[in-house]
Structure formats: C-alpha cells, structure tokens
Scaffold this active site. Structure first.
Site, PDB file in Angstrom:
ATOM      1  N   ASP A   1       2.389   4.926  -5.538  1.00 52.91           N
ATOM      2  CA  ASP A   1       1.918   6.225  -5.459  1.00 52.91           C
ATOM      3  C   ASP A   1       2.877   7.449  -5.914  1.00 52.91           C
ATOM      4  OD1 ASP A   1       0.513   8.375  -4.879  1.00 52.91           O
ATOM      5  OD2 ASP A   1       0.285   8.105  -2.646  1.00 52.91           O
TER       6      ASP A   1
ATOM      7  N   HIS B   1      -8.045   9.914   4.103  1.00 50.53           N
ATOM      8  CA  HIS B   1      -7.487   8.924   4.918  1.00 50.53           C
ATOM      9  C   HIS B   1      -7.671   9.347   6.489  1.00 50.53           C
ATOM     10  CE1 HIS B   1      -4.485   8.361   1.464  1.00 50.53           C
ATOM     11  NE2 HIS B   1      -5.092   7.315   1.570  1.00 50.53           N
ATOM     12  N   GLY B   2      -7.646   8.253   7.302  1.00 46.13           N
ATOM     13  CA  GLY B   2      -7.837   8.314   8.595  1.00 46.13           C
ATOM     14  C   GLY B   2      -9.297   8.401   9.224  1.00 46.13           C
TER      15      GLY B   2
ATOM     16  N   HIS C   1      -9.584   5.110  -1.470  1.00 50.26           N
ATOM     17  CA  HIS C   1      -8.649   5.127  -0.070  1.00 50.26           C
ATOM     18  C   HIS C   1      -9.595   5.823   0.719  1.00 50.26           C
ATOM     19  CE1 HIS C   1      -4.351   3.798  -1.497  1.00 50.26           C
ATOM     20  NE2 HIS C   1      -5.356   3.746  -2.663  1.00 50.26           N
ATOM     21  N   GLY C   2      -9.129   5.712   1.864  1.00 50.95           N
ATOM     22  CA  GLY C   2      -9.916   6.317   3.226  1.00 50.95           C
ATOM     23  C   GLY C   2     -11.161   5.776   3.362  1.00 50.95           C
ATOM     24  N   GLY C   3     -11.407   4.388   3.032  1.00 48.22           N
ATOM     25  CA  GLY C   3     -12.839   3.802   2.880  1.00 48.22           C
ATOM     26  C   GLY C   3     -13.307   3.063   4.097  1.00 48.22           C
TER      27      GLY C   3
ATOM     28  N   GLU D   1      -2.039   6.033  -8.420  1.00 45.79           N
ATOM     29  CA  GLU D   1      -3.117   6.847  -8.063  1.00 45.79           C
ATOM     30  C   GLU D   1      -2.770   8.262  -8.890  1.00 45.79           C
ATOM     31  OE1 GLU D   1      -3.013   7.479  -3.916  1.00 45.79           O
ATOM     32  OE2 GLU D   1      -3.376   9.415  -4.041  1.00 45.79           O
TER      33      GLU D   1
ATOM     34  N   ASP E   1       0.660  -1.291  -0.050  1.00 50.17           N
ATOM     35  CA  ASP E   1       0.078   0.018  -0.130  1.00 50.17           C
ATOM     36  C   ASP E   1       0.856   1.421   0.271  1.00 50.17           C
ATOM     37  OD1 ASP E   1      -2.274   1.504   0.206  1.00 50.17           O
ATOM     38  OD2 ASP E   1      -2.311   1.457   2.419  1.00 50.17           O
ATOM     39  N   HIS E   2       0.655   2.086  -1.003  1.00 49.68           N
ATOM     40  CA  HIS E   2       1.595   3.487  -1.065  1.00 49.68           C
ATOM     41  C   HIS E   2       2.899   3.150  -1.091  1.00 49.68           C
ATOM     42  CE1 HIS E   2      -1.927   6.554  -0.847  1.00 49.68           C
ATOM     43  NE2 HIS E   2      -2.516   5.515   0.461  1.00 49.68           N
TER      44      HIS E   2
HETATM   45 ZN    ZN Z   1      -4.343   5.223   0.895  1.00 49.69          ZN
END
Ligand code: ZN
Length: 291
Positions: A103, A183-184, A211-213, A133, A81-82
């Site tokens: 990314d 995110h977060g 993302h940020g899901g 991305e 991831d990233h």
């Molecule tokens: Zn992400």
C-alpha cells in the site's frame, strides 16, 4: 490447499463471485474462517494486516496461517494486508505467504508506481501475487485501520483512466480501488459509486479489491461483485460480532467462575457464523442469504 491470490481470483473471475479476505489476528479468527470455508466448500483468503503486528507479530501468526492454509480442504490464499514496505513484503514471503499487498497509495503517483514495481519484481520472482492500491481508502475511525484517517473527503476516489495506466506500468495482479467504502464500522450509510467501479474494472482488466467490505447491504455486495470486485476485505463486523457474543455470555450467565478458554469458544462460534453468512453472499449464487 495453499494457492496464490492470482489463481484464487482467476477462478472467481470465471465464476463471477468474490473471495472473502478475513484478517486473522487470533487463533479463533483463523479457525472461524477456515471452518466456515470448509463447511461451505468455498475458497478464502486469510490475511495478516501489518497494523495487527501490535496484536500479534507476523512472525508468530504468519506460520500458523500458512499451516492452516496447507491443511485446508479448500483453496486458501495467505495474504499480507496493507504492507508498507518491501522489507515487510520480504518477511511475509519468507514465512510462506502466497500473496502480498503493498500500500503506497499515500505517496505521489510516480512514487506509488515505483514502489509497486519494485514489489512486483521481487514477489513475482518468488511466485507470490501482488495487490496494490490506487486512490485512498478512508477510515471511519471506529475499529478500522487508521492508515488514512486525515484525508479530505471527495478527492480520493480512484480515477478509471489513471487506473489503466497504473496496472499497465506496475503489472499488479489485483487492484484495490476506492469508490466509496471506508475501513471500520460505518457511521453513516455507505454510498458506492458503481459506475466508477465498472469503469475501473473495464479499463484495467484486473480483479478489483474492495476494502472496508464488511457492513454493506446484501444488494450492494451483489452489485459490486457484478461490477468486477473479486476480493472483499471483510473484518470489522465479524470481529465486533465475536466481542458482542462474549459480552452477552459474560453478562447473561451467572458464572461463579469465569474461564478465559470458554470465551474463546463463544467468540469463535460467533465469528464463524458471521463469516459463513458473508461467504454465502460473496459466492453470488442468486439466493437471498438472510442474517
Ligand atoms: Zn484495507
């Protein structure tokens, strides 16, 4: 069984559902995700975020993820991831990851394309899938990856026309697009641009990654899945759930002796229940999944 992201998302495309990608920086989180998936007989993605190398290095956690994936009775993709560089991508591929994200969204458009092309050429040669991305995903600053915290609001959503050019030139297998998630932990209600998402999906003909899901309403999950999202990165809310359960356990029980291993059991169970709920929603079977 270990499967590539491409295969996992191709099936999701056919079935009009999304596969949950769960960051797994601890043994509890890996076991929680795999047990949840097996109990529901659903495919998943186990992800190692490069920023989590500070918690546990990919050299330590990566082989564990791959082993869990191979032993699982459901399809499991092991994903970086990233990823920030070809060097990190190569490291993940050598460990046995079946998918990587590069990314380069903070770079200029042409540099982003060049970087993704380089990674696609390498990864596809090793039969590994690539997510890239376009647009910029911000961070709420609460528990999220702090990759793009300084971006000015409003100018970071993915442009559907640019996205078409981007996937044609990079040959990326999946596209992380920006249409309103962060995110977060959400500090205000998420406001998603579904029209934009649909256009990106139609223009690119690729599985879209959100993302940020974690932290969206059940209705929003269903809407994004019906608009082309096939991979949902889900982490912060499950991780917070694990910590909350441990906190309650420590505060509620009157332990004369507290043992760390008992906390891991409490955390794993709480994360698992949270992930199970997410997977049920992502399967998009038309049933209401209450908390
Ligand atoms: Zn992400």
């Amino acid at each position: 069984m270990l499967v590539t992201l491409k295969e996992n998302l191709r099936n999701a495309e056919k079935g009009n559902y999304a596969v949950g990608a769960f960051n797994s920086p601890t043994l509890e989180s890996v076991r929680a995700a795999v047990e949840a998936a097996e109990e529901l007989q659903a495919p998943i993605i186990l992800a190692h975020a490069e920023v989590h190398n500070e918690i546990i290095p990919i050299e330590v956690m990566g082989p564990i993820l791959v082993e869990f994936a191979k032993r699982a009775t459901v399809p499991v993709t092991v994903h970086l991831d990233h990823g920030s560089s070809l060097e990190m991508v190569k490291k993940a591929v050598d460990i046995g990851f079946s998918s990587v994200m590069i990314d380069a969204s903070h770079m200029s458009y042409e540099d982003n394309i060049r970087t993704v092309q380089e990674v696609v050429e390498y990864a596809h040669g090793k039969k590994v899938s690539v997510e890239s991305e376009l647009g910029v995903m911000t961070s709420s600053g609460v528990g999220g990856e702090e990759t793009h915290a300084e971006v000015i609001y409003g100018d970071y959503y993915t442009d559907p026309l640019v996205a078409k050019d981007f996937v044609e030139r990079t040959k990326t297998d999946a596209l992380a697009a920006s249409f309103g998630t962060v995110h977060g932990i959400y500090i205000s209600e998420p406001n998603l641009d579904f029209k934009r998402l649909k256009e990106i999906y139609q223009n690119t003909n690729r599985p879209i990654v959100m993302h940020g899901g974690s932290g969206l309403s059940e209705e929003d999950y269903i809407k994004v899945i019906n608009s082309g999202v096939r991979k949902i990165n889900y982490y912060s809310y499950a991780a917070r759930e694990g910590a909350t359960a441990v906190k309650e356990y420590v505060e509620k029980e009157n332990h004369s002796n507290l043992f760390y291993h008992d906390l891991t059991v409490v955390a794993k169970e709480a994360i698992k229940q949270n992930i199970k709920r997410a997977i049920k929603i992502f399967l998009n079977k038309g049933e209401v999944v209450s908390k």
